[in-house]
Design a protein around this motif. Structure first.
Motif: not given
Length: 140
Positions: A51-59, A61-66
């Protein structure tokens, strides 16, 4: 006859070059329209399950490919703006906010937990790393 041989060699070289192509990468651009929490991404990491994890200005985000999951105040993460996201050896997700008046967050066992910054820190955080001390992992 040498002209015919030269012409044939040049033709073979051009045919071979046409068959050779450079490696191409599958690049996908993600945005709010695709499911990302915010278009301003400050850090990205990948956990042991891919899973990919993203640090953003609104929390975070986690993306598992789908599927996207956006963590914010609605599902257990405070309203901080995050600039750093890290994974430790226990597969905990750590998130550092921009300001020290917000807490460091870590995601473990499907729940966000919080550690307040020490009171003597300046208000703007410029770096965040994890350090291992024996069996313990602590933010530094």
């Amino acid at each position: 006859m040498s002209f015919k041989l030269l012409n044939t060699c040049i033709s073979i070289v051009f045919l071979l070059i046409a068959e050779i192509s450079a490696q191409s990468y599958n690049i996908q651009k993600y945005s709010v329209e695709n499911g990302l929490a915010d278009n301003g991404v400050y850090d990205i990491t990948q956990d042991s399950s891919g899973r990919m994890w993203f640090a953003t200005l609104r929390g975070i985000s986690c993306y598992d490919g789908s599927e996207w999951i956006n963590y914010n105040e609605k599902n257990g993460l405070n309203n901080a703006r995050y600039f750093r996201v890290l994974i430790d050896k226990e597969n905990k997700i750590w998130a550092a906010p921009f300001r020290s008046n917000d807490s460091i967050a870590y995601y473990h066992n499907s729940q966000w937990n919080f550690i307040p910054f020490p009171k003597d820190l300046t208000s703007l955080i410029t770096n965040f790393e994890l350090a291992a001390f024996g069996d313990s992992i602590v933010p530094t």
